[in-house]
Design an enzyme around this catalytic site. Structure first.
Site, mmCIF file in Angstrom:
data_model
loop_
_atom_site.group_PDB
_atom_site.id
_atom_site.type_symbol
_atom_site.label_atom_id
_atom_site.label_comp_id
_atom_site.label_asym_id
_atom_site.label_seq_id
_atom_site.Cartn_x
_atom_site.Cartn_y
_atom_site.Cartn_z
ATOM 1 N N ASP A 35 -1.772 10.037 1.724
ATOM 2 C CA ASP A 35 -2.570 8.918 2.226
ATOM 3 C C ASP A 35 -3.508 9.475 3.290
ATOM 4 O O ASP A 35 -3.496 10.674 3.555
ATOM 5 C CB ASP A 35 -1.636 7.842 2.795
ATOM 6 C CG ASP A 35 -2.250 6.452 2.734
ATOM 7 O OD1 ASP A 35 -3.413 6.314 3.119
ATOM 8 O OD2 ASP A 35 -1.556 5.527 2.308
ATOM 9 N N ASP A 64 0.871 -1.185 0.000
ATOM 10 C CA ASP A 64 0.000 0.000 0.000
ATOM 11 C C ASP A 64 0.903 1.229 0.000
ATOM 12 O O ASP A 64 1.269 1.768 1.041
ATOM 13 C CB ASP A 64 -0.916 -0.018 1.214
ATOM 14 C CG ASP A 64 -2.055 0.992 1.067
ATOM 15 O OD1 ASP A 64 -2.128 1.664 0.021
ATOM 16 O OD2 ASP A 64 -2.873 1.098 1.991
ATOM 17 N N ALA A 65 1.279 1.637 -1.202
ATOM 18 C CA ALA A 65 2.333 2.629 -1.365
ATOM 19 C C ALA A 65 1.809 3.910 -2.006
ATOM 20 O O ALA A 65 2.434 4.964 -1.923
ATOM 21 C CB ALA A 65 3.450 2.045 -2.230
ATOM 22 N N LYS A 66 0.667 3.824 -2.663
ATOM 23 C CA LYS A 66 0.031 4.987 -3.313
ATOM 24 C C LYS A 66 1.035 5.784 -4.136
ATOM 25 O O LYS A 66 1.098 7.006 -4.045
ATOM 26 C CB LYS A 66 -0.699 5.847 -2.276
ATOM 27 C CG LYS A 66 -1.767 5.036 -1.530
ATOM 28 C CD LYS A 66 -2.696 5.847 -0.684
ATOM 29 C CE LYS A 66 -3.826 5.018 -0.098
ATOM 30 N NZ LYS A 66 -3.425 4.010 0.883
ATOM 31 N N ARG A 67 1.816 5.072 -4.944
ATOM 32 C CA ARG A 67 2.807 5.709 -5.783
ATOM 33 C C ARG A 67 2.182 6.226 -7.086
ATOM 34 O O ARG A 67 0.982 6.058 -7.317
ATOM 35 C CB ARG A 67 3.935 4.721 -6.109
ATOM 36 C CG ARG A 67 4.693 4.215 -4.879
ATOM 37 C CD ARG A 67 5.393 5.342 -4.146
ATOM 38 N NE ARG A 67 6.408 4.856 -3.225
ATOM 39 C CZ ARG A 67 6.262 4.657 -1.930
ATOM 40 N NH1 ARG A 67 5.118 4.908 -1.343
ATOM 41 N NH2 ARG A 67 7.278 4.231 -1.185
#
Lengths: 269, 269
Positions: free
Chosen positions: B99, A94-97
Site C-alpha cells: 500500500d 481497503d485491503a488491497k488483497r
C-alpha cells in the site's frame, strides 16, 4: 448494495464523499486513549458526526492489523456498527488483497460474508483468477487498483506494454473477466489529466479516488474529467477529515472538514 | 533471522522445504473440530511432526482472516508457538500486502513487530514506496511477487515492456530500492524454464517457490535452473503435505509427505 442504491444515495445526499478510517493511535485525541476500545470509540464518533455528509466509509485494514487481535476486533465492531446504524452507507475494506483462486475466495468470504463489507480493494498483479473469486459475490463490488496516487505508481503502472501503459492494460483486460460489471477502479487524484484517458476505457464504472487533500489532488480537476452519467466517482479523504482536530471537538471539526468537501461536490450533482 | 542462519539451517537439515499452513476447516480431520481451537491444534500437530524436515512455515493469512477474530487468534497462537518452540525455523506471513508508504509501514509493524514473522510476501504493483517500508526492518525479509504460479500470471506479469517482461522489470527495478539485500522473490514452480532467466537478474537472492505438487511443478526442474551458491530456494508445499490424511494419523502422514520431499532435496545440498 447495488450500484443503483449507491447512485440514489449520492443524489440524495448531494455527496460522493468517502471517508477513510485509517486509525493511528498516535493521531487520535489523547483523551480517548483511556477508554476500553479507543479505535472503535473514535470511529463511532466520526461516523455519527459525518454520516449525512458522505456516502461511503473506507477503513484501511493495515491500520487495524497493526494492533493485532484488538485492532481486528475494532474493525469488526466498526463495520457492524455501520451496517446496523447506517445500512445505506457503502462500506469499503481497503485491503488491497489478491492471491491464487482458492485463497482469494477465502479473502472474499472474510470481507463480504463474515464482515459484510460492500466492497474490497484488490491488487491486479496476479491477474484474472486472483480477482474473479471476488466478483462472484452478488451485490458486492471489487475495486481494482489501476493507477494509484503514490510516487511508486510510476515504477510499473505507467510503463508501456505495446505502446500502452500497464494500468490501461489492467483496465481493458479486467473488462473481459466474468461479472466485470461488479468492478470499480482505484485511480489517484494526483494525476487528474489521466482521467480523460481512463474514461475512454471504462466510461460507466465507478472510480474510487484517493489523493484529494493530504496527497495534493484537486477535486475540481478530478470532476472535470472523471464524472459520468451516474456521477461514477467516490472521492476519498482520510487524514484531512478524521484528524482535523486532536481535541475534544474532533468529531465536530471532522464534520466541518467533510462539509467543506460535500459543499464543493454539490454543484456537480 | 539473518540469511546466514537460514542457509545454515538448510545445510543442517538438508532441506529447503517450506510448509504452507493454509488451514481450511473443511479439510482438516473431523475429530479436531470439537476442540477449542481446531486451527491451532491442527497446526501444532503438523509443526511438531514436521519441523525437522523443513526450514520454514508459511501461513497464508487469507485462511485465518476467513474465520474472523477466531482465525486471527489462531494465527497469533501459531506464530507464537513457532517462535517459542522452534526459533530456528524461518517464518513467512503469506499476506501479499502492499500500500502507500505510511500504510505499508503499518503492515510491516503488524507482521514484523507484533507477530514477529521473519518475512512477509508483498505485491509490487504500487512500486518502490509501497515496498521500502518493509525493507527498513533489521533481519526481516520481504518476499516480492515476481512470477506467480497461477494462470492469471500471464495476464500482466509476462507481458512485455520494451521487449522485456513485466516480472523482469519488477526484479530489476527492485534491486535499486533501499535495503534491497533484504528482498526475496516469489517465483512459481509451474514455469521452471523461466528460472534460468531469473537467475541472470537475481543470482544471489532467495526465491520462494510455490506450485510444486498440487499445482504441478517439478522439484527437479526447479533445482536444475534455480539453485545458487547458498541453495537460494525455498520450495513450498501446502496441501500435498498438510492434507495427506483426514484421519487421526494426519500428522504422521504429513511427516511422511514432507519426508519424501526432503529426501528429494538432499542430493542438491
Amino acid at each position: 448494495m447495488t450500484t443503483q442504491t449507491l447512485v440514489a444515495e449520492i443524489k440524495k445526499k448531494k455527496s460522493f464523499l468517502c471517508i477513510g478510517l485509517d486509525i493511528d493511535l498516535e493521531k487520535i485525541p489523547p483523551h480517548l486513549l483511556s477508554v476500553e476500545d479507543p479505535i472503535f470509540e473514535f470511529n463511532k464518533s466520526i461516523i455519527d458526526a459525518t454520516h449525512h455528509l458522505c456516502v461511503a466509509y473506507k477503513p484501511n485494514t493495515a491500520f487495524y492489523e497493526a494492533y493485532g487481535l484488538k485492532g481486528w476486533s475494532s474493525l469488526e465492531k466498526t463495520i457492524r456498527y455501520l451496517n446496523k446504524n447506517y445500512p445505506d452507507i457503502f462500506t469499503i475494506a481497503d485491503a488491497k488483497r489478491g492471491d491464487i483462486g482458492n485463497t482469494s475466495s477465502m479473502y472474499a468470504k472474510a470481507f463480504f460474508e463474515d464482515l459484510k463489507f460492500d466492497a474490497i480493494t484488490v491488487a491486479p498483479y496476479m491477474g484474472k483468477d486472483s480477482v474473479e473469486p471476488f466478483l462472484a459475490f452478488q451485490n458486492k463490488h471489487t475495486i481494482l487498483l489501476a493507477l494509484t496516487s503514490n510516487a511508486g505508481a510510476f515504477d510499473f503502472q505507467t510503463k508501456k506494454i505495446n505502446e500502452k501503459e500497464v494500468y490501461k492494460h489492467v483496465l481493458e483486460t479486467s473488462k473481459s473477466w466474468k461479472n466485470s460489471d461488479k468492478l470499480m477502479y482505484v485511480v489517484g487524484a494526483t494525476k487528474a489529466e489521466y482521467f480523460k484517458e481512463i474514461r475512454k476505457i471504462v466510461p460507466h464504472s465507478f472510480l474510487l479516488v484517493p489523493g484529494v487533500g493530504a496527497q495534493g489532488g484537486s477535486l475540481q480537476e478530478v470532476c472535470k474529467y472523471g464524472l459520468n452519467e451516474n456521477i461514477g466517482l467516490l472521492i476519498n479523504s482520510s487524514r484531512g477529515i478524521i484528524y482535523a482536530s486532536k481535541n475534544k471537538d474532533f468529531a465536530e471539526k471532522a464534520a466541518f472538514a467533510a462539509g467543506v468537501l460535500q459543499h464543493e461536490m454539490e454543484p456537480f450533482i
